[in-house]
Motif scaffolding. Structure first.
Motif, mmCIF file in Angstrom:
data_model
loop_
_atom_site.group_PDB
_atom_site.id
_atom_site.type_symbol
_atom_site.label_atom_id
_atom_site.label_comp_id
_atom_site.label_asym_id
_atom_site.label_seq_id
_atom_site.Cartn_x
_atom_site.Cartn_y
_atom_site.Cartn_z
ATOM 1 N N PHE A 191 0.851 -1.195 0.000
ATOM 2 C CA PHE A 191 0.000 0.000 0.000
ATOM 3 C C PHE A 191 0.876 1.230 0.000
ATOM 4 N N THR A 208 1.105 4.839 1.221
ATOM 5 C CA THR A 208 0.462 5.709 2.212
ATOM 6 C C THR A 208 1.313 6.961 2.384
ATOM 7 N N VAL A 250 3.568 0.355 2.764
ATOM 8 C CA VAL A 250 3.204 -0.656 3.749
ATOM 9 C C VAL A 250 3.079 -1.973 3.003
ATOM 10 N N ALA A 276 1.518 -5.287 3.273
ATOM 11 C CA ALA A 276 0.517 -5.967 4.101
ATOM 12 C C ALA A 276 0.588 -7.482 3.946
ATOM 13 N N GLU A 298 -3.369 -12.651 14.125
ATOM 14 C CA GLU A 298 -3.871 -11.493 14.855
ATOM 15 C C GLU A 298 -4.342 -10.409 13.901
ATOM 16 N N SER A 299 -5.006 -9.393 14.446
ATOM 17 C CA SER A 299 -5.470 -8.322 13.573
ATOM 18 C C SER A 299 -4.258 -7.631 12.955
ATOM 19 N N GLY A 300 -4.390 -7.293 11.699
ATOM 20 C CA GLY A 300 -3.298 -6.636 10.991
ATOM 21 C C GLY A 300 -2.301 -7.595 10.363
ATOM 22 N N SER A 301 -2.525 -8.910 10.518
ATOM 23 C CA SER A 301 -1.536 -9.857 9.991
ATOM 24 C C SER A 301 -1.674 -10.064 8.482
ATOM 25 N N GLY A 302 -2.728 -9.511 7.874
ATOM 26 C CA GLY A 302 -2.844 -9.584 6.420
ATOM 27 C C GLY A 302 -3.877 -10.582 5.910
ATOM 28 N N LYS A 303 -4.724 -11.085 6.798
ATOM 29 C CA LYS A 303 -5.720 -12.085 6.403
ATOM 30 C C LYS A 303 -6.714 -11.506 5.396
ATOM 31 N N SER A 304 -7.322 -10.386 5.740
ATOM 32 C CA SER A 304 -8.323 -9.804 4.837
ATOM 33 C C SER A 304 -7.705 -9.373 3.530
ATOM 34 N N GLN A 305 -6.522 -8.804 3.601
ATOM 35 C CA GLN A 305 -5.880 -8.338 2.366
ATOM 36 C C GLN A 305 -5.534 -9.506 1.452
ATOM 37 N N ALA A 336 -7.749 -2.194 -2.348
ATOM 38 C CA ALA A 336 -8.056 -0.764 -2.423
ATOM 39 C C ALA A 336 -7.174 -0.054 -3.447
ATOM 40 N N ASN A 385 -5.139 2.399 -3.387
ATOM 41 C CA ASN A 385 -3.743 2.733 -3.091
ATOM 42 C C ASN A 385 -2.871 1.487 -2.955
HETATM 43 N N1 LIG Z 1 -5.902 0.787 2.115
HETATM 44 C C1 LIG Z 1 -4.852 0.566 2.933
HETATM 45 N N2 LIG Z 1 -3.818 1.422 3.000
HETATM 46 C C2 LIG Z 1 -2.769 1.180 3.803
HETATM 47 N N3 LIG Z 1 -2.644 0.104 4.590
HETATM 48 C C3 LIG Z 1 -3.639 -0.779 4.577
HETATM 49 C C4 LIG Z 1 -4.797 -0.619 3.753
HETATM 50 N N4 LIG Z 1 -5.626 -1.669 3.964
HETATM 51 C C5 LIG Z 1 -5.013 -2.459 4.874
HETATM 52 N N5 LIG Z 1 -3.824 -1.947 5.246
HETATM 53 C C6 LIG Z 1 -2.867 -2.531 6.185
HETATM 54 O O1 LIG Z 1 -2.604 -3.868 5.825
HETATM 55 C C7 LIG Z 1 -2.321 -4.655 6.970
HETATM 56 C C8 LIG Z 1 -3.097 -5.953 6.937
HETATM 57 O O2 LIG Z 1 -4.457 -5.651 7.087
HETATM 58 P P1 LIG Z 1 -5.588 -6.767 7.057
HETATM 59 O O3 LIG Z 1 -5.361 -7.718 5.939
HETATM 60 O O4 LIG Z 1 -6.889 -6.054 7.090
HETATM 61 O O5 LIG Z 1 -5.354 -7.515 8.447
HETATM 62 P P2 LIG Z 1 -6.272 -8.627 9.145
HETATM 63 O O6 LIG Z 1 -7.440 -8.915 8.264
HETATM 64 O O7 LIG Z 1 -5.365 -9.795 9.347
HETATM 65 O O8 LIG Z 1 -6.674 -8.018 10.454
HETATM 66 C C9 LIG Z 1 -2.639 -3.790 8.174
HETATM 67 O O9 LIG Z 1 -1.433 -3.327 8.722
HETATM 68 C C10 LIG Z 1 -3.435 -2.664 7.587
HETATM 69 O O10 LIG Z 1 -3.266 -1.475 8.322
#
Ligand SMILES: Nc1ncnc2c1ncn2[C@@H]1O[C@H](COP(=O)(O)OP(=O)(O)O)[C@@H](O)[C@H]1O
Ligand SMILES: Nc1ncnc2c1ncn2[C@@H]1O[C@H](COP(=O)(O)OP(=O)(O)O)[C@@H](O)[C@H]1O
Ligand SMILES: [Mg+2]
Ligand SMILES: [Mg+2]
Lengths: 291, 266
Positions: free
Chosen positions: A20, A22, A27, A29, A47-54, A64, A66
């Motif tokens: 990403f 920013t 970043v 992810a 854990e949250s922020g580990s990149g699962k959703s991404q 997204a 960016n």
């Molecule tokens: N649009 C974005 N711009 C910058 N960083 C992002 C964006 N979307 C997600 N991130 C970052 O990507 C990382 C992984 O996020 P995410 O996959 O949502 O984690 P999880 O689902 O495991 O909680 C996080 O550090 C988050 O802040």
């Protein structure tokens, strides 16, 4: 039950990276994620922020604006996802793979009845009459254990409870009969009994239709009881890949730590073990970390 | 099973008896009764909407229509809460993101309650409270957005400790946190409970969390307490009510036979 070991993998992911841009810099992810998926239930935990959703969003082409995706391989049913045109994406997303999100409120259209949304989801991918689509939608609502489909068909999303909303979401995502479902914390907001009932519905549909499921969750014990295989993510990387039934013999100290810090009903202890993070977890292979 | 698991000595701790609460003529609590002895810990568990938060809110005077008796240290609580009440009773909420003012430094967030109550040595108290929750002084002049979720919840706990309360009401204090951070916050709360002798009433939907933190657990369903049992009995599966049994079975993961046996309690 579906054949879990059909020849070609449904999904091939090799060295997937999501960056990403920013204001505070780049970043990363997701950092070099690789796995193949057959017709199975794969859990992604961390854990949250580990990149699962991404990870889930990258597979579905929903990163997204960016963000930037790179991969050596990102192939679904033999088709290279990295080179799809927007038009080709529309034929894949929704029809052949789709995503169930945590909160139905953000995924359901608030000004359209539940029934109309399910009908629309079906007709986007199937050329049928309105009457037939309606019959399909009602059958699907019944399939996700909604007792009075006719009544629910005519309601608006805000008129239903959280558990019901999540079942409606599942109905909507499954009616086009996709081959892969990515469910991102689909039940985290639900009470435990409703959560399990919703998972049981997903489980039935996966078995009956031979779909593959990627189940994203932070709940390691739940994932291990529900899935066939687990990927454990830490800071954008998979640190351990194991059979769900082998969770108790996980080798990575992070996986062990996540399990250890949970309070347990059957094992009372005065102080809970806390996770002691090791910088090597960020880059090291399992073998290096174990050394 | 013992009927009265936790027996408060009259005149100490928390005593709730026959509490009814209505919202717009809709009754949401029905004759809720329990007591927590001084220095003891009781957990309230139940599914969302069962009325757990409403019990805490009633104790804090945040509910208009209620009947029954609410006592802290033997004193009857009336319609409103005096300033002195908050010297004795403090509350920590689920969401550390929502409960801190985004544009106030941690120092200001912690100082304010002490100043409102006209306490002396405010700065010393801030430093002590931060120490108690395991944060060093460098956190004083940060803003909430510069902290992690776990650090924010520590600040919320520090704020609750500023007035040196004797009773802590905790509403899902770790539900929004990762399990690794939850373990740290639970250890912190348990240590404070022990070292400061705090009387604790903790709400959670997680049976393992409450049984870890509390001596006894009251199981709620649709505005009623179905049973109150010792934490050891809960851990050993010794629960009486079929709803409690179902809740207990449901907390052990995905099992088709168990799920197919669920009864709808709505
Ligand atoms: N649009 C974005 N711009 C910058 N960083 C992002 C964006 N979307 C997600 N991130 C970052 O990507 C990382 C992984 O996020 P995410 O996959 O949502 O984690 P999880 O689902 O495991 O909680 C996080 O550090 C988050 O802040
Ligand atoms: N301010 C309010 N106005 C109207 N109804 C409310 C209000 N607060 C709570 N309720 C209702 O009271 C019931 C109990 O809610 P609550 O105590 O928040 O449950 P829990 O904390 O167990 O999830 C629910 O049906 C809820 O909708
Ligand atoms: Mg996520
Ligand atoms: Mg609540």
């Amino acid at each position: 039950m579906a054949d879990l070991k059909s020849a070609a993998p449904l999904l091939e992911v090799e060295d997937l990276r999501v960056h990403f841009h920013t204001p505070r810099g780049e970043v990363e992810a997701v950092r070099g994620l690789s796995f193949t998926l057959g017709r199975e239930r794969l859990g992604i935990v961390g854990e949250s922020g580990s990149g699962k959703s991404q990870t889930g969003r990258a597979i579905l082409g929903l990163t997204a604006g960016n963000g930037r995706i790179t991969a050596k391989t990102l192939r679904f049913q033999g088709q290279d996802l990295l080179s799809l045109s927007p038009k080709q994406w529309r034929a894949v997303r929704g029809a052949r793979m789709s995503m169930i999100m945590q909160d139905p409120k953000y995924s359901l259209n608030p000004v359209m009845t539940v029934g109309d949304q399910i009908v629309e989801a079906y007709r986007q991918h199937h050329r049928v009459s309105a009457a037939e689509a309606r019959q399909r939608a009602l059958a699907m609502l019944a399939r996700v254990k909604i007792r009075d489909p006719e009544r629910v068909f005519a309601t608006y999303p805000h008129e239903v409870s959280g558990g019901m909303g999540q079942r409606i979401m599942i109905a909507m995502m499954l009616i086009p009969e996709p081959d892969l479902i990515i469910a991102d914390e689909p039940t985290s907001a639900l009470d435990v009994t409703v959560r399990l009932q919703v998972l049981a519905i997903l489980d039935d549909l996966v078995r009956e239709r031979g779909m593959a499921l990627i189940f994203i969750s932070h709940d390691l014990p739940l994932v291990s009881s529900f899935c066939d295989r687990i990927l454990v993510m830490y800071k954008g990387r998979v640190v351990e890949d194991l059979k769900a039934s082998d969770l108790q013999s996980a080798r990575h100290p992070y996986t062990q730590g996540l399990l250890g810090c949970l309070p347990r009903l059957d094992h009372r202890q005065e102080t809970l073990p806390v996770l002691r993070r090791d910088p090597r977890w960020e880059h090291g292979t399992l073998e290096e970390v174990m050394r | 099973m013992s009927a009265a698991v936790l027996q408060a000595v009259p005149g100490t701790g928390i005593d709730v008896s026959g509490l009814n609460v209505w919202f717009d003529d809709h009754q949401v609590l029905h004759g809720v009764s329990f007591s927590v002895p001084e220095g003891g810990a009781l957990g309230l568990v139940g599914e969302s909407g069962s009325g757990k938060s409403t019990v805490l809110r009633a104790l804090c005077g945040l509910v208009d229509q209620w009947s029954g008796a609410l006592r802290i240290d033997g004193a009857d609580l009336g319609k409103t809460r005096s300033r002195g009440f908050y010297r004795v009773v403090q509350m920590v909420f689920q969401d550390p993101f929502a409960s801190l003012h985004p544009r106030h430094t941690i120092d200001r967030t912690l100082s304010e309650p002490a100043q409102v109550h006209g306490l002396d040595r405010v700065e010393d108290r801030v430093v002590t409270a931060l120490e108690q929750v395991g944060l060093d002084r460098s956190f004083r002049f940060r803003f909430p957005h510069q902290l992690s979720g776990g650090q924010r919840q520590r600040v919320a706990i520090a704020r609750a400790l500023m007035l040196e309360p004797r009773v802590l009401l905790l509403d899902e204090p770790t539900s929004a946190l990762d399990v690794s951070i939850q373990a740290e916050v639970l250890n912190l709360l348990k240590g404070l409970q022990r070292d400061l002798g705090l009387t604790t009433l903790m709400v959670s939907h997680d049976l393992a969390v409450v049984s870890h933190m509390c001596d006894a657990v009251a199981i709620m369903n649709r505005g009623r307490i179905l049973e109150t049992i010792a934490a050891e009995d809960l851990a050993a599966g010794r629960v009486d009510h079929p709803y409690s049994q179902q809740l207990l079975r449901a907390s052990s993961g995905f099992d088709r036979a168990v799920i197919d046996s669920f009864v709808d309690w709505e």
